[in-house]
Every structure is written in structure tokens, then in C-alpha cells.
Scaffold this motif. Structure first.
Motif, PDB file in Angstrom:
ATOM      1  N   PHE A 290     -33.499 -20.233  38.077  1.00 46.33           N
ATOM      2  CA  PHE A 290     -33.005 -21.607  37.981  1.00 46.33           C
ATOM      3  C   PHE A 290     -32.509 -21.895  36.576  1.00 46.33           C
ATOM      4  CE2 PHE A 290     -36.018 -21.678  41.462  1.00 46.33           C
ATOM      5  CZ  PHE A 290     -35.417 -22.495  42.406  1.00 46.33           C
ATOM      6  N   ASP A 291     -31.453 -22.650  36.508  1.00 40.86           N
ATOM      7  CA  ASP A 291     -30.903 -23.115  35.245  1.00 40.86           C
ATOM      8  C   ASP A 291     -31.017 -24.645  35.297  1.00 40.86           C
ATOM      9  OD1 ASP A 291     -28.361 -22.151  33.122  1.00 40.86           O
ATOM     10  OD2 ASP A 291     -28.452 -24.247  33.709  1.00 40.86           O
ATOM     11  N   LEU A 292     -31.999 -25.180  34.558  1.00 42.08           N
ATOM     12  CA  LEU A 292     -32.330 -26.606  34.704  1.00 42.08           C
ATOM     13  C   LEU A 292     -31.912 -27.424  33.493  1.00 42.08           C
ATOM     14  CD1 LEU A 292     -35.963 -26.102  36.105  1.00 42.08           C
ATOM     15  CD2 LEU A 292     -33.849 -26.443  37.426  1.00 42.08           C
ATOM     16  N   LYS A 293     -31.222 -28.520  33.760  1.00 40.73           N
ATOM     17  CA  LYS A 293     -30.774 -29.386  32.664  1.00 40.73           C
ATOM     18  C   LYS A 293     -31.449 -30.747  32.663  1.00 40.73           C
ATOM     19  CE  LYS A 293     -26.208 -27.376  31.992  1.00 40.73           C
ATOM     20  NZ  LYS A 293     -24.754 -27.562  31.989  1.00 40.73           N
ATOM     21  N   GLY A 294     -32.082 -31.080  33.759  1.00 37.45           N
ATOM     22  CA  GLY A 294     -32.655 -32.414  33.855  1.00 37.45           C
ATOM     23  C   GLY A 294     -31.643 -33.431  34.336  1.00 37.45           C
ATOM     24  N   SER A 295     -30.501 -32.939  34.811  1.00 33.38           N
ATOM     25  CA  SER A 295     -29.469 -33.812  35.343  1.00 33.38           C
ATOM     26  C   SER A 295     -29.360 -33.540  36.835  1.00 33.38           C
ATOM     27  CB  SER A 295     -28.149 -33.488  34.641  1.00 33.38           C
ATOM     28  OG  SER A 295     -27.056 -33.917  35.423  1.00 33.38           O
ATOM     29  N   THR A 296     -29.022 -34.536  37.615  1.00 32.74           N
ATOM     30  CA  THR A 296     -28.915 -34.287  39.048  1.00 32.74           C
ATOM     31  C   THR A 296     -27.476 -34.320  39.556  1.00 32.74           C
ATOM     32  OG1 THR A 296     -29.456 -36.621  39.392  1.00 32.74           O
ATOM     33  CG2 THR A 296     -31.241 -35.040  39.684  1.00 32.74           C
ATOM     34  N   VAL A 297     -26.582 -34.826  38.753  1.00 34.26           N
ATOM     35  CA  VAL A 297     -25.193 -34.924  39.221  1.00 34.26           C
ATOM     36  C   VAL A 297     -24.494 -33.568  39.123  1.00 34.26           C
ATOM     37  CG1 VAL A 297     -22.933 -35.985  38.812  1.00 34.26           C
ATOM     38  CG2 VAL A 297     -25.019 -37.352  38.618  1.00 34.26           C
ATOM     39  N   GLY A 298     -24.014 -33.095  40.256  1.00 32.82           N
ATOM     40  CA  GLY A 298     -23.302 -31.822  40.286  1.00 32.82           C
ATOM     41  C   GLY A 298     -24.210 -30.623  40.055  1.00 32.82           C
ATOM     42  N   ARG A 299     -25.509 -30.839  40.148  1.00 32.42           N
ATOM     43  CA  ARG A 299     -26.424 -29.746  39.835  1.00 32.42           C
ATOM     44  C   ARG A 299     -26.997 -29.119  41.104  1.00 32.42           C
ATOM     45  NH1 ARG A 299     -25.941 -27.164  35.713  1.00 32.42           N
ATOM     46  NH2 ARG A 299     -28.154 -26.712  35.485  1.00 32.42           N
ATOM     47  N   LEU A 300     -26.114 -28.712  41.989  1.00 33.15           N
ATOM     48  CA  LEU A 300     -26.529 -28.073  43.231  1.00 33.15           C
ATOM     49  C   LEU A 300     -25.731 -26.804  43.450  1.00 33.15           C
ATOM     50  CD1 LEU A 300     -28.252 -28.395  45.879  1.00 33.15           C
ATOM     51  CD2 LEU A 300     -26.219 -29.444  46.885  1.00 33.15           C
ATOM     52  N   TYR A 301     -26.446 -25.715  43.690  1.00 36.74           N
ATOM     53  CA  TYR A 301     -25.793 -24.464  44.055  1.00 36.74           C
ATOM     54  C   TYR A 301     -25.891 -24.373  45.571  1.00 36.74           C
ATOM     55  CZ  TYR A 301     -24.689 -19.461  44.062  1.00 36.74           C
ATOM     56  OH  TYR A 301     -24.106 -18.236  44.280  1.00 36.74           O
ATOM     57  N   SER A 302     -24.820 -24.003  46.214  1.00 31.36           N
ATOM     58  CA  SER A 302     -24.814 -23.955  47.672  1.00 31.36           C
ATOM     59  C   SER A 302     -25.968 -23.107  48.229  1.00 31.36           C
ATOM     60  CB  SER A 302     -23.471 -23.392  48.151  1.00 31.36           C
ATOM     61  OG  SER A 302     -23.638 -22.708  49.372  1.00 31.36           O
ATOM     62  N   GLU A 303     -26.838 -23.748  49.025  1.00 33.63           N
ATOM     63  CA  GLU A 303     -27.986 -23.025  49.574  1.00 33.63           C
ATOM     64  C   GLU A 303     -27.514 -21.927  50.529  1.00 33.63           C
ATOM     65  OE1 GLU A 303     -31.148 -22.846  48.963  1.00 33.63           O
ATOM     66  OE2 GLU A 303     -31.545 -24.594  47.713  1.00 33.63           O
ATOM     67  N   GLU A 304     -26.370 -22.152  51.134  1.00 32.79           N
ATOM     68  CA  GLU A 304     -25.845 -21.148  52.052  1.00 32.79           C
ATOM     69  C   GLU A 304     -25.495 -19.875  51.292  1.00 32.79           C
ATOM     70  OE1 GLU A 304     -22.555 -22.580  54.491  1.00 32.79           O
ATOM     71  OE2 GLU A 304     -22.062 -20.454  54.787  1.00 32.79           O
ATOM     72  N   LYS A 305     -24.802 -20.062  50.174  1.00 31.48           N
ATOM     73  CA  LYS A 305     -24.469 -18.898  49.343  1.00 31.48           C
ATOM     74  C   LYS A 305     -25.727 -18.263  48.776  1.00 31.48           C
ATOM     75  CE  LYS A 305     -20.178 -20.547  47.326  1.00 31.48           C
ATOM     76  NZ  LYS A 305     -19.789 -21.026  46.001  1.00 31.48           N
ATOM     77  N   ALA A 306     -26.687 -19.132  48.406  1.00 27.36           N
ATOM     78  CA  ALA A 306     -27.918 -18.622  47.795  1.00 27.36           C
ATOM     79  C   ALA A 306     -28.672 -17.715  48.766  1.00 27.36           C
ATOM     80  CB  ALA A 306     -28.807 -19.770  47.345  1.00 27.36           C
ATOM     81  N   SER A 307     -28.609 -18.055  50.068  1.00 32.58           N
ATOM     82  CA  SER A 307     -29.353 -17.255  51.030  1.00 32.58           C
ATOM     83  C   SER A 307     -28.767 -15.842  51.141  1.00 32.58           C
ATOM     84  CB  SER A 307     -29.354 -17.944  52.393  1.00 32.58           C
ATOM     85  OG  SER A 307     -28.031 -18.016  52.876  1.00 32.58           O
ATOM     86  N   GLN A 308     -27.526 -15.684  50.743  1.00 29.65           N
ATOM     87  CA  GLN A 308     -26.928 -14.348  50.791  1.00 29.65           C
ATOM     88  C   GLN A 308     -27.028 -13.601  49.467  1.00 29.65           C
ATOM     89  OE1 GLN A 308     -23.040 -15.575  52.130  1.00 29.65           O
ATOM     90  NE2 GLN A 308     -24.083 -16.515  53.867  1.00 29.65           N
TER      91      GLN A 308
END
Ligand code: ATP
Ligand code: CA
Ligand code: CA
Length: 423
Positions: free
Chosen positions: A192-210
Motif C-alpha cells: 500500500f502507498d498511503l497518503k492520508g487522502s481519499t480523493v482519487g486514492r483507489l486502485y482498481s480492485e479488479e486489476k489488483a485481483s490479477q
């Protein structure tokens, strides 16, 4: 960013650059290390040592395959950081960086355009940086130095060297050498790369599963209900260090940094062997430069002697075949540091401070973006569209406070407790 190595052969676009970087480091670092150490002065912080390489060579620089110039910035400051505060063995450092090198690139998928290279033993990372980042690091070097001196357990990126290569047509490439937070001997199961921000801070879970090596972000952390499972003791230590580190980042007006979190699950162990797939050897075949050793041979100075040694040790033929065997145990230099002493990382604990099945590999990375640069503009444009306190580019004080509060909120003793709630 996906951690996949591409083999850098002679036909690779960055082969020459990599060769020049490694040759420059080898000569500059061994020259610096051959000198007798003395207390640092103010001038050491602005010092620059220049080297000019060509196919002929001279007393200072052995012959090289290509013509290029190399600059070493504040060499004595970085030497002291490495040896006195980061506890690196000088011979080890040189060998890791110049021995038959490395595997390549973590590519350049980020918007920054940086390239990442790993040392053969996976301990060090070379990151190319922008000129603005380079100037910035120099401008805060004395503050960074004092911080490290006063905070031996800092979580901030450990900078071991700052250099520049200039190619014949004038292209300049700046780069830093820093610690690889992830260990060579443990698979990282989640990143995880965490900034403490929630806007735009999502990696596609679909891609992550692959892709088990995907670098996930704040919202993935929250949605997956993750916590940093640390009992009261470690929680207090980590909180205090993060507080001090974010105070420094505030003071020097940076932003956009993140807490990189690698998670190793002890029960799962290394059976997925995620590591070895990612590693391919890059062999720039740094030439032993036999011919020119004769030129340096006459030299009785400690520098000449050190250079001869450096050349010998970096002779690829001495290091055997091109297979990459990662160590199966921790290499040891991390033992000195609280947050890196359990197998190179920080073992999770429960509310009674008993160890659990998880090891964290943590650090604050990407700390060279001054607010004054591009971000003001970005802040303005993004601020028009979204809640301006949640978006990533906010002023440094706000950024640091939000960062620190987020990290505090995601810690708890393993085995119980609440969840971090998205605002
Ligand atoms: P951007 O500015 O777009 O965020 P960048 O090129 O400045 O990108 P970083 O944020 O420094 O790159 O790093 C990108 C990724 O590289 C991180 O998310 C992490 O996966 C990996 N990485 C960076 N530094 C380290 C480190 N010291 N140890 C291990 N992995 C690292
Ligand atoms: Ca980043
Ligand atoms: Ca960056």
C-alpha cells in the motif's frame, strides 16, 4: 506501479545510462571513502566533485566505455550519513552497487517519469529524479542531516548519495541512491502507498485481483478494513516517530509523500515466490579496466589504492555466473533500527505486545516534492472540483497533519478493535 524487472542488455535504451551511473558511483564513492574522515564543515554541504570519463582515462578516472561526466554532490555528508547514522558497511555499499549489477527498472509508469533500479542484492534503489527534486534535496540537506542525526530511527527515505550523469549531448540525469524498504528474503503479499487522502486514492480492485504486486492506495486500505496491527508499545513508538518525521516534512514545505507499507504474512511465507519473478540480472559488464590500472598503478595515494580495489571487486568475472541468488536471511544492517529489526521490518503485535503473524515493511517515501513547485497550480484546479481538504495537494502543514492523523487512526493492537472510517 508494478514491480517487474526487465532485463537490461546492451540493446536496452538505458544501458549506457546505467553503465555510466554505475561506473561513476564506483569511482566517486571509492575515492571519497579512501580519504580520512574529518568532522563536517559547512562547505561539505555545498561541495561537488566532478569527474570526466572517456575511453582513454587519466589519473582520476579510469578508461570507460563511453564519454560522460559525473558529479558527486556533498560526498562527505552522504558518507557520514551512510557510515555513522545508517550503519552501512562502506565496503558492502560499494560492492552492492557496483558488483555485476542489477536488475532493472520498476519502469516509469508514474506521472513523475522517474526510473527505479535495484542493486543486485536488492538492498539499494537508484531513483532518477527531476532537477527540481535534486535542487530541493540539496537545499534541505543540512536539515535532513540533522534530523537523521537526532532521529536514528527515522522512517524517512534514507538517502545514501546524490549524483548526476551528463551525457555527451548535454542530457543531465540526476539520481539518488536510497534504501529499499522491502527485504530480499521475504515475499511481500500486499503493498500500500498511503497518503492520508481519499480523493482519487483507489486502485482498481479488479486489476489488483490479477496482480499480487499491485501497489494499492488509501481507499483500498479502508475498503479492505485493514489496520496496522500494533500493540501499545510499538504503536507508541511508531506514532512518535511519524510525528517527528512529519514535523520535519512540514518544516521544509514538502508534500505528496506517502507511507509505503509492505505486508508479509508469516504463515503464507515465501511459497508464492513473488520475489524471484521480479528479479532479473542486469549485467553491464563494467570492464575491469585492466589497461588503465597501469596508469593508476603508480599511485600510492589512498585514493589510487581504493580505486584499484574497487576495480578488482567489480570485475564481473570475479563474481561468478549471472544468476541471482537472493539471501535467505536478513543481511544485518537493519538490526540497529527499531522499525526494521524484525526480519528487516516491524512485526505486528497484539494488545499485550505479543508478536503475531504479520511483518510490516514501512517507510515514508517520495519526500522531495516542494509545495512551491508544480503543486500550487494543481491545487488550484483540483480545488475547484472537489472538497479541498480531501484532495492530495494541500499545503504542507495541512498535508502533514492529515497524513499523521490518518496513520494514527489506522493503528490498533492485533486481534480486535475498530476500523478506520472514511469521512
Ligand atoms: P509519483 O510522483 O507519481 O508518486 P514517483 O516516480 O515519485 O511517483 P515514488 O512515489 O517514489 O515514485 O515510488 C513509486 C513506487 O515505487 C512506490 O509506490 C513503491 O511501490 C516503490 N518504491 C518507491 N520507493 C521505494 C523504496 N524506498 N522501497 C521500496 N519500494 C519503493
Ligand atoms: Ca509517490
Ligand atoms: Ca514523486
Amino acid at each position: 506501479k508494478v514491480l517487474v524487472g526487465n532485463l537490461i542488455g546492451e540493446d536496452h535504451v538505458n544501458y549506457v545510462l546505467m553503465y555510466n551511473m554505475l561506473t561513476g558511483i564506483r569511482i566517486a564513492v571509492s575515492r571519497c571513502q579512501a580519504k580520512i574522515k574529518r568532522p563536517l564543515t559547512d562547505e561539505d554541504f555545498t561541495a561537488r566533485h566532478k569527474y570526466s570519463f572517456d575511453i582513454v582515462g587519466n589519473e582520476l578516472t579510469p578508461s570507460a566505455k563511453y564519454d560522460f561526466k559525473f558529479k558527486d554532490y556533498a560526498p562527505n555528508v552522504f558518507r557520514e550519513l551512510r557510515e555513522d547514522y545508517f550503519q552501512l558497511d562502506p565496503a558492502d555499499y560499494l560492492l552492492s552497487l557496483t558488483a555485476k549489477y542489477i536488475l532493472s527498472e520498476l519502469g516509469s509508469p508514474g506521472k513523475s517519469g522517474s526510473f527505479f533500479y535495484f542493486s543486485r542484492d536488492y538492498r539499494f534503489i537508484i531513483k532518477t529524479i527531476r532537477h527540481s527534486e535534486h535542487k530541493f534535496l540539496l537545499s534541505i540537506l543540512s536539515e535532513y542531516y540533522s534530523h537523521v542525526k537526532n532521529n536514528p530511527h527515522t522512517l524517512l527515505s534514507r538517502f545514501y548519495g546524490l549524483h548526476r550523469v551528463k551525457l555527451p549531448r548535454g542530457r543531465k540525469i540526476h539520481f539518488v541512491i536510497m534504501n529499499n524498504l522491502f527485504p530480499p528474503h521475504k515475499d511481500i503479499h500486499e503493498t500500500f502507498d498511503l497518503k492520508g487522502s481519499t480523493v482519487g486514492r483507489l486502485y482498481s480492485e479488479e486489476k489488483a485481483s490479477q496482480n499480487p504486486r499491485a501497489v494499492l492506495k488509501d481507499l483500498n486500505w479502508i475498503n479492505r478494513g485493514k489496520m496496522l496491527e500494533l500493540g501499545p508499545e510499538k504503536r507508541a513508538l511508531l506514532t512518535e516517530q511519524l510525528r517527528r518525521d512529519s514535523e520535519l516534512l512540514k518544516k521544509v514545505h514538502v508534500m505528496d509523500y506517502s507511507l509505503l507499507v509492505g505486508i508479509h504474512n508469516v504463515r503464507r511465507g515465501n511459497r508464492d515466490n513473488v520475489r524471484s519473478n521480479t528479479l532479473k540480472v542486469f549485467s553491464p559488464a563494467v570492464p575491469p579496466i585492466r589497461r588503465k590500472i597501469t596508469q593508476i598503478k603508480g599511485g600510492r595515494s589512498p585514493e589510487a589504492i581504493a580505486m584499484r580495489q574497487a576495480m578488482r571487486t567489480s570485475d564481473p568475472k570475479r563474481l561468478g555466473a549471472g544468476t541471482l541468488n537472493l539471501p535467505e536471511v536478513d543481511t544485518g544492517d537493519r538490526q540497529h533500527f527499531i522499525f526494521y529489526q524484525d526480519e528487516g521490518g516491524l512485526q505486528a503485535t497484539d494488545e499485550s505486545n505479543e508478536a503475531t503473524d504479520t511483518i510490516y515493511y514501512l517507510g515514508v517515501i517520495d519526500i522531495l516534492t516542494p509545495y512551491a513547485s508544480v503543486k500550487k497550480l494543481e491545487h488550484f484546479w483540483k480545488g475547484l472540483k472537489a472538497d479541498r481538504h480531501k484532495i492530495s495537494p494541500v499545503p504542507p502543514v495541512e498535508y502533514a497533519d492529515r497524513f499523521f492523523n490518518f496513520m494514527k487512526a489506522i493503528m490498533r493492537g492485533g486481534g480486535g478493535g475498530g476500523r478506520f472510517k472514511a469521512e
